[in-house]
Design an enzyme around this catalytic site. Structure first.
Site, short mmCIF file in Angstrom:
data_model
loop_
_atom_site.label_atom_id
_atom_site.label_comp_id
_atom_site.label_asym_id
_atom_site.label_seq_id
_atom_site.Cartn_x
_atom_site.Cartn_y
_atom_site.Cartn_z
N CYS A 55 29.89 -38.44 -7.44
CA CYS A 55 28.52 -37.60 -8.73
C CYS A 55 27.40 -38.42 -9.02
CB CYS A 55 29.72 -37.57 -9.58
SG CYS A 55 31.30 -36.74 -9.58
N HIS A 115 28.37 -36.13 -15.22
CA HIS A 115 29.75 -35.94 -16.22
C HIS A 115 29.61 -38.11 -16.61
CE1 HIS A 115 32.40 -39.71 -13.45
NE2 HIS A 115 31.78 -38.44 -12.25
#
Length: 169
Positions: A144, A132
């Site tokens: 992430c 992301h």
């Protein structure tokens, strides 16, 4: 042809022939077997790209051959280890622990869902491992991999069904 984009714990990702800045978990990296829900670590390993979500009120449809979905305010992701929907997208309101994907900040304006702990999900071994957008200061993620909008768009232009993101030492 298989494409692999490698993110290194030192804070960079190899994008085509360039090294670009990235952010990984606030707690660093950890072997996938030792990854636990909420540990703030990015799981080491090779993760297939699954599909893309984007905020249609903020960004145009990304240029990619990957499946693309427009986010809506009721999109979420289950991170509740006691739920049968663990590590799956859900619609809000949702009565168990979850992440809201429609956020006030911009980190989820563009999301690439990675195939970590999804075939099938094992409760507690980590959920919502995405590629992301990075915060301006590239501060750590919940586990992430995060890139700039420019670099994530560039990655998506060349990504296909045989593309992987590798998280490495």
């Amino acid at each position: 042809m298989v494409k692999i984009f490698t993110a290194y714990a030192e804070g960079f990702l190899v994008l085509n022939s360039d090294r670009v800045r990235c952010a990984l978990g606030k707690g660093g990296v950890i072997s996938a077997a030792d990854k636990r829900e909420g540990d703030l670590r990015s799981p080491l390993g090779l993760w297939p790209v699954r599909y893309v979500w984007y905020r249609p009120d903020r960004l145009p449809v990304p240029q990619t051959v990957l499946p693309v979905k427009a986010l809506s305010p009721d999109d979420g992701w289950c991170d509740d280890i006691d739920s049968d929907l663990y590590n799956l997208p859900v619609k809000l309101p949702f009565g168990k622990s979850h992440e809201k994907l429609w956020r006030d900040d911009h980190v989820y304006d563009l999301i690439v869902v990675l195939g970590h702990n999804d075939d099938p999900p094992v409760k507690g071994l980590g959920s919502a491992i995405f590629l992301h957008l990075a915060r301006e200061d590239y501060s750590g993620t919940e586990g992430c991999v995060a890139l700039s909008l420019e670099h994530l768009r560039e990655l998506l232009k060349t990504a296909d069904a045989e593309t992987y993101v590798e998280i490495s030492h």
